[in-house]
Scaffold this active site. Structure first.
Site, PDB file in Angstrom:
ATOM      1  N   ARG A  15       0.967  -1.287   0.002  1.00 16.27           N
ATOM      2  CA  ARG A  15      -0.008  -0.255  -0.022  1.00 16.27           C
ATOM      3  C   ARG A  15       0.959   1.152  -0.030  1.00 16.27           C
ATOM      4  NH1 ARG A  15      -4.002  -0.255   4.786  1.00 16.27           N
ATOM      5  NH2 ARG A  15      -2.410  -1.234   5.790  1.00 16.27           N
ATOM      6  N   ILE A 430     -24.673   7.228  10.973  1.00 14.36           N
ATOM      7  CA  ILE A 430     -24.787   6.039  10.287  1.00 14.36           C
ATOM      8  C   ILE A 430     -24.055   4.743  11.026  1.00 14.36           C
ATOM      9  CG2 ILE A 430     -24.085   4.389   8.090  1.00 14.36           C
ATOM     10  CD1 ILE A 430     -26.118   6.892   7.952  1.00 14.36           C
ATOM     11  N   HIS A 694     -16.983  11.242   2.487  1.00  7.71           N
ATOM     12  CA  HIS A 694     -15.826  11.003   1.926  1.00  7.71           C
ATOM     13  C   HIS A 694     -15.120  12.167   1.308  1.00  7.71           C
ATOM     14  CE1 HIS A 694     -18.447   7.492   1.591  1.00  7.71           C
ATOM     15  NE2 HIS A 694     -17.318   6.699   1.618  1.00  7.71           N
TER      16      HIS A 694
END
Length: 758
Positions: A15, A430, A694
């Site tokens: 990564r 959420i 986001h």
């Protein structure tokens, strides 16, 4: 040339791209350092493919965020609000993907949607009256130069004009047809420039051909490619499709002067019938997608050879992947903690390169081919998945009543409003709150046995107590415990259920720098103990407000895992549903009266063709969700959450989930979903996300207030909830708390005006 791939993972073996990009965003490195790291990653990936024996190596599949956004930017499809920022090209690019905010400027990001039937997300380009399509970007040509300097024979890769038009938004009254001619000119210029650079191959990705293609869309496709291919550019063009078959345009495609045509022979199983029934020209190359680019199991060579033998054509066949390897991890060689009984059956990206080479040896009857085939046959004689007969007995005993909740939703709604006594426009989140550095450190210390279970749990309890108090102070109406104990919404549940195994480094890109590490379904799935009950009960004891229990739904757990290929999907999902059903009933017994069962991945794995939606997917996916919650009392309120997909055309199926409340991602797509809910007479209470989590930008109170006014002007006010559009795990605490404060204050203002006029 006998073997190639469509694309390769770009985040790096460990990564590296993620970390470098995030350091750049945090101003810890400069642009030159980021570009240097990107160059290092690209060269390493190209070399890995070359070393494996891949003949034609894709160049242009690398991206800092998303390939569709790369294509749009290279074609000057950039909205004015980003150009007006007057920042560098790279920062303008990131502004489109993430949004942009300073003390004086704030610009929202472009919408983000799921890439076909995968968990990868793409950025949605915008066409407006100002859009002036022309080739301006140098990304592809710069990468071609880098590849040549590294000794790589490049196959240039770009998203095709048909898919670009199909997946974009058209604003200001514009239509796709307005941009056909400019796109033709731009792709012709691209070909001319590739020829000047002595690039011999161009792969044009057109996965949108696997959707249903109507007569008007077919006309657009033909108009585009009849013109683009009108003159010999000197470049060998490969039209590449994936994720399904191209039945609606097969004849059109094979009769155009493409050098090669790439067909997915796995998900697009009907492509074999198309080849055999309609023929495949001998003067073209068939790029046969026979190695699965979306799952992690070893290729069973006997099956692949049988598939290839079905194809009736004299055309040269190039072995390829079914889709880009973007959707699988980098290498199984990095997994040193998995048992050999599992690891020997895994093939990540690097291993899939070797499989293509193996198959090439076998197909060409090379000396080593027979040995490779024999070893593969021996491997598949020894697959032993753990079996749980109790799980199978329980499934066999299910009846229709187990999938039906009573009374009907309209009656439950009355009971629940009396039970909870929430204000109009109730506010909630959420589920997750930011996973700060100390949260990750606590988990890491426990994993490495540096702290005890009691120390680990106490840290999380302290975090829960803190976030409950913060939510109370913010004024939220329904609270959550924050999910500090969870590394990932799927991996966490997989770790608590029997039947899953886990990788150390099996990271797959979801969007931008966000990676996920999907669990692997290896055996029958069951729950051996409560999973979320203790944390939910603890949080519930700390407040007089309602606290939601938080679960990941069965379809999402399945879709965000690597599933077995030897049993039906319905069978596995039903096993997960029964395990979660037990968890839901335990939560209810422990006085958790609001339970959220998230299904953000419901749209994934939906067949691309509408005629297949129900019989191949929704007919078992929807009942699987209902099985989880059908046993609760009428006063228990079931929530679910979905995000970043096109939901408008499956709203009836979503309503049929029979949840009491559903929260949708809506803000990033300018609330177009609201009109679809109205048109569909959607009955479930809804929480359209009022801000985009986001993006790092913090929405103002006035902005959110305006969005809420838009919602209540179209939907019944007694059916509306107010919430962000997704969990807050990836955001900072400041971003989260400031945004939630503005959300709650905006709701109070609108709520006050409603009470005033009632």
């Amino acid at each position: 040339m006998t073997k190639t791939i469509i694309g390769f993972p770009r985040i790096g073996e460990h990564r590296e791209l993620k970390f470098a990009t995030e350091h750049y965003w945090k101003h810890q490195i400069d642009q030159s350092e980021l570009l240097a790291k990107a160059h290092e990653i690209k060269v390493a990936h190209w070399q890995a493919q070359k070393d494996a024996g891949i003949d034609l190596i894709p160049v242009g599949d690398f991206s800092f965020f998303d390939n569709l956004l790369d294509t749009a930017v290279s074609l000057n499809i950039v909205s004015k609000r980003y150009r007006d920022l007057n920042v560098s090209e790279l920062d303008e690019y990131f502004a489109q993907a993430r949004g942009y905010q300073t003390d004086t400027e704030t610009v929202r990001a472009l919408p983000m949607k799921k890439w076909f039937n995968t968990n990868y997300h793409y950025i949605v380009p915008e066409f407006t009256k100002r859009t002036d399509v022309k080739l301006i970007g140098n990304k592809l040509f710069d990468e071609i130069s880098e590849a040549k300097e590294a000794g790589i024979n490049p196959k240039a890769v770009i998203v095709g004009p048909y898919t670009l038009l199909k997946l974009s938004r058209f604003l200001d009254g514009t239509k796709p047809a307005q941009f056909v001619q400019p796109l033709i000119a731009a792709y012709q210029e691209l070909l001319a420039k590739l020829n000047q650079e002595d690039v011999k191959f161009l792969q044009i990705d057109e996965p949108a051909l696997s959707f249903d293609v109507d007569a008007a869309e077919k006309e657009v496709f033909n108009q585009l490619y009849d013109s683009i291919l009108a003159d010999d550019s000197g470049v060998n063009i490969i039209l590449q499709s994936y994720f399904g078959d191209i039945r609606d345009v097969y004849d059109d495609v094979v009769n155009k002067p493409f050098y090669g045509i790439g067909l997915d022979l796995l998900e697009g199983h009907q492509n074999v019938d198309l080849i055999n029934q309609h023929g495949f020209p001998a003067d073209k190359h068939l790029f046969a997608g026979v190695v699965n680019g979306k799952n992690i199991w070893r290729n069973q060579y006997d099956h692949t050879l049988a598939l290839l033998s079905e194809i009736k054509t004299d055309a040269p066949v190039v072995l390829s992947t079914s889709c880009s390897l973007l959707h699988v991890p980098y290498s199984a060689a990095n997994e040193d903690k998995l048992g050999s009984d599992v690891k020997q059956h895994l093939a990540f990206a690097i291993e899939k390169l070797a499989e293509l080479v193996d198959l090439d040896h076998i197909v060409n009857h090379d000396a080593e081919g027979a040995d490779l085939l024999a070893k593969n046959q021996a491997l598949f004689k020894n697959v032993k998945h753990p079996l749980n007969t109790a799980v199978h007995d329980r499934i066999n005993a299910l009846s229709a009543n187990d999938y039906t909740r009573l009374p009907e939703r309209s009656e439950r709604e009355k009971v629940q409003k009396a039970e909870f006594k929430l204000p109009v426009l109730p506010t909630t989140t959420i589920g997750s709150f930011p996973q700060t550095a100390d949260v990750r450190a606590n988990r890491r210390k426990f994993r490495h046995q540096e702290i005890t279970r009691e120390q680990y749990d106490q840290f999380n309890r302290d975090k829960i107590a803190r976030i409950i108090k913060i939510q109370e102070d913010l004024g939220l109406d329904v609270l959550v415990h924050g999910e500090y104990e969870r590394n990932d919404m799927v991996e966490y549940f997989g770790e608590k259920l029997d039947g899953f195994v886990f990788t150390q480094n099996g990271w797959v890109q979801s969007y931008g720098t966000r990676g996920v590490k999907p669990p692997i379904i290896w055996g029958d799935i069951s729950r051996n103990a409560p999973i979320t009950v203790a944390d939910s009960v603890y949080a519930n004891q700390l407040t007089d407000k309602w606290v939601k229990g938080m679960l990941t739904g069965p379809v999402t757990i399945f879709n965000w895992s690597f599933p077995r290929e030897d049993i039906a999907r319905k069978e596995t999902v039903t096993q997960i549903s029964l395990a979660l059903r037990d968890e839901v009933l335990d939560l209810e017994k422990n006085d958790i009266k609001i339970i959220q069962i998230d299904e953000p991945a419901l749209r994934e794995n939906l067949p691309l063709r509408k005629s297949d939606w129900y019989k191949e997917y929704l007919d078992w996916a929807v009942p699987a969700f209902r099985l989880v919650h059908s046993g609760v009392q009428e006063s228990t309120q079931i929530h679910t959450h979905m995000c970043y997909s096109e939901f408008g055309d499956i709203l009836k199926a979503i309503d049929n989930l029979d949840a009491d409340v559903i929260s949708f991602e809506a803000s990033r797509a300018d609330f177009t979903l609201i009109d679809e809910l109205v048109a569909d007479d959607f009955q479930t209470e809804v929480g359209p996300g009022v801000y985009d989590i986001h993006s790092p930008r913090i929405p103002s109170e006035a902005e959110i207030q305006d969005l809420i006014q838009q919602i209540i002007s179209k939907l019944p006010v007694d059916k509306i909830w107010i919430n962000p559009d997704c969990g807050l795990k990836t955001r900072s605490e400041k971003e989260s708390f400031d945004s939630l404060k503005n959300m709650v204050e905006a709701t109070k203002v609108v709520r006050g005006s409603i009470y005033e006029h009632s």
